[in-house]
Design a protein around this motif. Structure first.
Motif, PDB file in Angstrom:
ATOM      1  N   TYR A   1       0.814  -1.221   0.000  1.00  0.00           N
ATOM      2  CA  TYR A   1       0.000   0.000   0.000  1.00  0.00           C
ATOM      3  C   TYR A   1       0.843   1.264   0.000  1.00  0.00           C
ATOM      4  O   TYR A   1       0.329   2.347   0.228  1.00  0.00           O
TER       5      TYR A   1
ATOM      6  N   GLY B   1       0.725  -1.178  -4.856  1.00  0.00           N
ATOM      7  CA  GLY B   1      -0.359  -0.753  -5.740  1.00  0.00           C
ATOM      8  C   GLY B   1      -1.009  -1.925  -6.434  1.00  0.00           C
ATOM      9  O   GLY B   1      -0.340  -2.836  -6.904  1.00  0.00           O
TER      10      GLY B   1
ATOM     11  N   ASP C   1      -2.487   2.817  -4.999  1.00  0.00           N
ATOM     12  CA  ASP C   1      -3.860   2.494  -5.351  1.00  0.00           C
ATOM     13  C   ASP C   1      -4.259   1.151  -4.748  1.00  0.00           C
ATOM     14  O   ASP C   1      -3.501   0.189  -4.804  1.00  0.00           O
ATOM     15  N   ASP C   2      -5.468   1.101  -4.161  1.00  0.00           N
ATOM     16  CA  ASP C   2      -5.959  -0.159  -3.608  1.00  0.00           C
ATOM     17  C   ASP C   2      -7.191  -0.683  -4.332  1.00  0.00           C
ATOM     18  O   ASP C   2      -7.732  -1.728  -3.977  1.00  0.00           O
TER      19      ASP C   2
ATOM     20  N   THR D   1      -0.115   5.271   0.141  1.00  0.00           N
ATOM     21  CA  THR D   1       0.119   6.114  -1.031  1.00  0.00           C
ATOM     22  C   THR D   1      -0.142   5.407  -2.351  1.00  0.00           C
ATOM     23  O   THR D   1      -0.071   6.026  -3.408  1.00  0.00           O
TER      24      THR D   1
ATOM     25  N   THR E   1      -7.180   5.380  -4.302  1.00  0.00           N
ATOM     26  CA  THR E   1      -6.682   4.987  -2.989  1.00  0.00           C
ATOM     27  C   THR E   1      -7.822   5.238  -2.014  1.00  0.00           C
ATOM     28  O   THR E   1      -8.023   6.357  -1.545  1.00  0.00           O
TER      29      THR E   1
END
Length: 383
Positions: A189, A196, A243-244, A241, A225
């Motif tokens: 993450y 990411g 993208d999830d 920081t 995110t």
């Protein structure tokens, strides 16, 4: 007929994937079955040396699985001429330098994906391995899932007719790490650490789409995110920081359109953690990790849109489960056996580092699409 030793350097086996899929379910399982059978009747017995930064952890793993060798000194392991294959399942950011070091030491290399965080780094590793005349491979595990093998069987049998579209749903809720322990490492993450979901998962979608439905020609993608703060392995709060979650559409050679939703912030309401629905003119199929259901055009119901009446028809009942006519081995183990045969008897092998570079390329294109808010064409890779 003889049994021959294959010296194998295994780096990163204390992590989740390295331990469960590559050490326990692949190399340990291969050793327990008596090695890998070659075409001439000989057997290859992997003799691994476990490498890791934590001496206690690697020593405990070696003892647990009756493996005689372990070390924290990777350079010393690479210097041993008796070990000819290097495997890496450590962090993505470190992978290009580790592969480069192993190739320069004369080792054949096999690794987890992504093989790098940028296409430039990935291509340099491919070029180096080719120039040294070494065998190389990258994990393409989703192709070996029973569910996706069943989709390949249906495609080859002509079941779909002309394929029209693919819709994929992947993901589950990964706990933030505060009130419940997270199921994934914290570096996933942090963009600065190679994290990411786009980099992690779009690499998978590249080889799945290329091999099953048509080569990817272009992509449009958006990421987010959704959870801005998480807690690391020591319970310390950190800024997320990377993208999830992400949503991508792919145009494939031959006209198939594929769309895949991927998320670590979604709660599962489907048959599996990943599902693919493939629609064709003659039939449709939905596959998960293991199972696959089908609906031929002759068995397709005739729905009529009527929002004024409650739906009573059971659409799930219109699907037929594909029978279990084949017993499938663990996919990671199967690909390990293929790579070992490739190294030891030059058996055909297509899942090279170039295929891994294609995955990095598509992830890079998806990230560029998100940043520039447009479709991105996927060019051939020149090595």
């Amino acid at each position: 007929m003889t049994t021959k030793r294959l010296g194998l350097i295994m780096n990163g086996v204390t992590g989740r994937m390295g331990l469960n899929q590559h050490l326990i379910r692949s190399i340990v399982a291969i050793r327990e079955q008596g090695g890998v059978l070659l075409a001439n009747g000989d057997r290859i017995m992997p003799d691994p040396i476990l490498v890791g930064r934590d001496a206690e952890k690697v020593a405990a793993l070696a003892k647990r699985f009756n493996i005689g060798r372990h070390t924290t000194d990777l350079d010393r392991a690479l210097a041993d001429k008796g070990d000819t294959v290097f495997f890496d399942a450590a962090t993505t950011q470190a992978r290009p330098s580790l592969l480069t070091k192993a190739i320069n030491a004369g080792k054949h290399v096999y690794c987890e994906k992504p093989i790098a965080t940028s296409l430039e780094e990935a291509v340099e590793v491919v070029k180096l391995a080719n120039a040294k005349g070494l065998k190389h491979g990258t994990v393409q595990d989703k192709l070996f899932l029973p569910g996706l093998k069943k989709l390949a069987f249906l495609r080859d049998s002509g079941f779909f007719g002309r394929m029209l579209s693919v819709r994929g749903e992947f993901g589950y809720w990964v706990f933030e790490g505060g009130w419940q322990e997270a199921q994934r490492p914290s570096w996933n993450y942090r963009a600065e650490d190679g994290g990411g979901i786009i980099l992690d998962m779009v690499c998978h979608w590249r080889y799945v789409l290329d091999n099953l439905f048509g080569e990817v020609e272009s992509v449009v993608c958006i990421g987010t995110t959704d959870i801005p703060e998480r807690f690391d392995e020591k319970g310390k709060k950190y800024e997320a920081t990377a993208d999830d979650s992400a949503y991508a559409t792919f145009k494939l050679k031959g006209g198939v359109i594929a769309h895949i939703n991927m998320s670590w912030v979604t709660r599962v309401y489907r048959d599996d953690l990943v599902t693919f629905q493939v629609d064709g003119t003659h039939g449709s199929a939905v596959a998960g990790l293991t199972d696959c259901v089908i609906q031929a055009r002759q068995a397709t119901p005739r729905p009529v849109w009527n929002p004024d009446e409650k739906r009573l028809h059971d659409f799930y009942a219109d699907w037929q489960k594909l029978p279990e006519n084949v017993v499938y081995d663990n996919g990671f183990k199967e690909q390990w056996e293929m790579f070992i045969r490739h190294v030891c008897e030059d058996a055909p092998y297509k899942y090279t580092l170039l295929e891994g570079a294609k995955g990095v390329q598509l992830a890079e294109c998806a990230l560029k699409s998100w940043k520039e808010r447009r479709w991105i064409d996927v060019a051939p890779i020149v090595v």
